[in-house]
Design an enzyme around this catalytic site. Structure first.
Site, PDB file in Angstrom:
ATOM      1  N   GLU A   1     -11.256  -0.193  -3.990  1.00 18.63           N
ATOM      2  CA  GLU A   1     -10.616   0.283  -2.777  1.00 18.63           C
ATOM      3  C   GLU A   1      -9.305   0.933  -3.213  1.00 18.63           C
ATOM      4  O   GLU A   1      -9.014   1.054  -4.404  1.00 18.63           O
ATOM      5  CB  GLU A   1     -10.372  -0.866  -1.793  1.00 18.63           C
ATOM      6  CG  GLU A   1      -9.421  -1.949  -2.293  1.00 18.63           C
ATOM      7  CD  GLU A   1      -9.212  -3.069  -1.279  1.00 18.63           C
ATOM      8  OE1 GLU A   1     -10.045  -3.227  -0.373  1.00 18.63           O
ATOM      9  OE2 GLU A   1      -8.208  -3.791  -1.415  1.00 18.63           O
TER      10      GLU A   1
ATOM     11  N   ASP B   1       0.831  -1.212   0.000  1.00 18.14           N
ATOM     12  CA  ASP B   1       0.000   0.000   0.000  1.00 18.14           C
ATOM     13  C   ASP B   1       0.863   1.258   0.000  1.00 18.14           C
ATOM     14  O   ASP B   1       0.662   2.175   0.814  1.00 18.14           O
ATOM     15  CB  ASP B   1      -0.925   0.025   1.216  1.00 18.14           C
ATOM     16  CG  ASP B   1      -1.800  -1.207   1.335  1.00 18.14           C
ATOM     17  OD1 ASP B   1      -2.031  -1.868   0.311  1.00 18.14           O
ATOM     18  OD2 ASP B   1      -2.251  -1.504   2.452  1.00 18.14           O
TER      19      ASP B   1
END
Length: 715
Positions: free
Chosen positions: A202, A26
């Protein structure tokens, strides 16, 4: 500089974090005022059997060598409102108002311990910290109305041309929303706006380019080990609030959800590329920073434990107005040129006054080091070459400041406006009323044949206070000049990277090799696995009511109709499918399409599938992930969009390693194809059709109607 004395090209090879970490998931990234690029990652362990961190930090000057800096928080500095045992995910780094601001996910709060995710914020004077956490959430946990909480995760901030700051957040459960932030970026204000439907996106990230706001989000499962099909898709809007629409005109809020491919796996070792950030280098080349999984070493721990997700980087090419990773080629595996850093013309970006005439050296501050003060006029000591040029710097602006390139392009910030003149053309745009010129902001002026752009923003991360654009031109050689008053840091002058404007080639159909139009009984090339007698061939169609059955995990009870594949190294299989699963209601998991089948625990499945209230095209993969007990893993990639009538293709080739690669494509008109993810199987497989679902809704079940299955030569 002559070719004989040109500086060597700096290269980088994915994964770029291999020198200090096996996993760096991420990621987000920013250039600090000290010239380093700082990267941040979620709280997974960096190495096998290592401890969970409280988000990680690392930095580089050239993207070739990295230094690990430790964690963002420790047990004493982490948010006081986080529940014990909470994880901290998906840091999003920004710079505005004279400080670094980080947004992040807190997976569990003290308000409702047990799983009520929220968005936190922390600030720091430097990109390495120390970080001070806010005393409460920026976005509080959101009840779902049934005793649980929506996925308030994966924040991404944007400063927009209206001068307001917006935060995008959310995930599969509840979709992605955006909210306006207070001017200091620490509190949500106003009413949120929904920007994507649930069950699709997402890991959002939004950038502004050429008058458009581009929303990008990751789709499917980030963490399915060797079957991870995570990919990034985009939509764009003239407003930061949306609606965001893909290149085919489909909204990201539609039940038949839209999304134009930014990056997906291509059949090399990298699978599941996603949860990304954007940067622009000193030559104006955009790059995507993301995590992915090496399908050969997918686990950081034992199978079905933590996934190994290192950080990767690749070029973004803007083609027909859309961001494409390496012109559609996807993740790179070998050495590629690193992002361009530093400056030409003898300028030391960390001590810019030394390369200028007429500028005064300032000691600067402890964060950024020496700066250049321009009071009146300054210019580069050397002449910039003709052709194209990008000039960029962090600036604290006086009442008026002008940049001149080639004596042809003039960009001026004055009277709360950004004015751009190129040749005989002039344009001017307003700066936000509360724009603070006394803080450090980033100013860039770029000239090439494709366009002239002046842009003023926070930190060069796709944000914008103002952007002025004019048609392109060719610069004459001349020093770069500045007029007016400003303090300048991180100054770079570079020729503009040559743009890539054409998508990479995709498989194309050649001569017909084999197939069936369903004009008669099934021939010898067909074979059944668990024959379904409800499937019938008549009137030029195979009609197959969806079975209440499945192929995933231990549920190997679905029928498959398989066809022999052509001999040879490469081919394309194609079918036309009619399947009406409605819209907006729950039809889990009605689906039909094509399958690449080795056995019940080793296959790839391309289907038009109902996933809760969405209708998506899913290219899934199952294989045995833990040989000791035969446990299987299933994951999928999304491709294109669905329609009641759609076309599907699977292209096969054998790669140089002797592996069997199957790439999928979809179309809603049979003419324009969206090529997507590739899966690799250990051996050549049979290809066929399926219609099943383990479904809810619609009784009797809908019927999948196939017009044909054909095999073509692949060109």
């Amino acid at each position: 500089m002559s070719p004989a004395t040109a500086a060597p090209v700096v290269t980088t090879t994915n994964p770029i974090t291999s020198s200090f970490a096996d996993s760096f998931a991420d990621p987000s990234i920013i250039q600090g005022r000290d010239g380093y690029w700082y990267a941040y990652a979620t709280s997974d362990p960096l190495v096998a059997n290592g401890p969970f961190g409280l988000m990680h930090m690392a930095r580089t000057k050239d993207f070739s060598s990295w230094e690990y800096l430790g964690t963002v928080f420790n047990d004493q500095t982490k948010p006081s409102w986080a529940a014990p045992g909470s994880f901290f995910w998906a840091p999003d780094i920004r710079y505005f108002g004279g400080r670094y601001v980080m947004y992040f996910t807190v997976t569990d709060t003290l308000a409702n311990p047990g799983g009520d995710p929220a968005i936190g914020v922390a600030t720091a004077p430097t990109p390495a910290g120390p970080w001070t956490a806010g005393d409460g959430p920026v976005v509080a946990p959101r009840p779902d109305g049934s005793g649980g909480y929506l996925g308030t995760i994966d924040p991404a901030m944007l400063t927009a041309a209206d001068g307001k700051r917006y935060l995008y957040y959310g995930g599969f459960y509840g979709g992605i929303a955006m909210t306006e932030l207070s001017a200091d970026g620490l509190h949500a204000v106003g009413t949120p706006t929904q920007v994507t439907i649930g069950d699709r996106y997402e890991g959002s990230y939004v950038v502004y380019r050429d008058g458009w706001y581009y929303f990008m989000g990751s789709s499917m499962n980030c963490c399915a080990g060797p079957t991870t099909g995570y990919s990034v898709f985009a939509g764009r809007s003239r407003s930061p609030r949306g609606p965001f629409v893909d290149a085919d005109g489909a909204k990201l809020t539609d039940s038949r959800v839209g999304g134009t491919t930014v990056i997906t796996q291509n059949g090399n070792k990298w699978i599941g590329p996603g949860h990304h950030a954007f940067i622009t280098d000193a030559a104006g080349q955009d790059h995507i920073v993301y995590h992915a999984i090496d399908r050969g070493t997918p686990w950081l721990t034992d199978p079905f434990g933590i996934n190994r997700r290192p950080m990767l980087i690749d070029n973004i090419d803007w083609i027909n107005g859309w961001p494409r990773t390496r012109a559609g080629l996807g993740p790179s595996e070998g050495p590629v040129p690193a992002p361009t850093t530093g400056s030409s013309l003898g300028i030391d970006s960390a001590n810019p006054a030394a390369g200028l005439v007429g500028a005064t050296a300032n000691p600067g501050d402890s964060v950024g080091g020496p700066t250049a003060s321009i009071q009146g006029a300054a210019q580069t000591r050397a002449s910039a070459p003709g052709g194209s040029l990008r000039v960029e710097a962090d600036v604290k602006l006086g009442s008026s400041f002008t940049t001149v390139l080639g004596n042809q392009v003039v960009a001026t910030v004055a009277n709360n406006r950004l004015t751009l003149a190129a040749g005989r053309r002039t344009t001017s745009v307003n700066l936000p009323a509360d724009f603070d010129r006394t803080q450090w902001n980033k100013l860039s002026v770029q000239v090439s044949g494709s366009g002239v752009t002046a842009r003023l923003n926070d930190a060069g991360l796709g944000d914008v206070y103002a952007e002025a654009r004019l048609p392109g031109l060719t610069l004459r050689p001349a020093p770069v000049r500045w007029l007016g008053t400003a303090e300048v840091d991180n100054l770079t002058v570079r020729p503009v990277a040559k743009p890539v404007t054409k998508l990479a080639s995709v498989p194309r159909t050649g001569k017909l090799l084999a197939g069936d139009d369903f004009n008669g009984a099934l021939g010898a090339d067909w074979s059944w696995v668990r024959q379904d007698d409800k499937a019938t061939v008549a009137d030029g169609n195979l009609s197959w009511p969806l079975e209440n059955a499945d192929m995933v995990g231990s549920g190997n009870n679905a029928g498959l109709l398989l066809h022999a594949t052509p001999a040879g190294k490469s081919w394309i299989a194609e079918t036309k499918l009619h399947l009406d699963t409605g819209i907006d209601d729950v039809r889990n998991y009605q689906q039909a399409g094509m399958i690449v089948y080795l056995n019940d625990d080793d296959f790839a499945r391309l289907g038009d599938v109902a996933i809760w209230k969405t209708r998506q095209t899913e290219y899934g993969r199952e294989l045995v992930a833990r040989p000791s007990d035969g446990a299987t893993s299933y994951g999928a990639a999304a491709i294109g969009r669905t329609a009641p009538t759609m076309w599907m293709r699977i292209a096969y080739h054998e790669n140089p390693a002797g592996e069997h690669v199957y790439q999928a494509a979809t179309s809603v008109d049979g003419k324009n194809w969206t090529w997507g993810a590739s899966w690799v199987l250990p051996a050549a497989a049979r290809v066929g059709l399926y219609a099943h679902g383990e479904f809810t809704g619609a009784n009797p079940p809908p019927t999948a109607t196939f017009d044909y299955l054909k095999f073509y030569e692949s060109k």
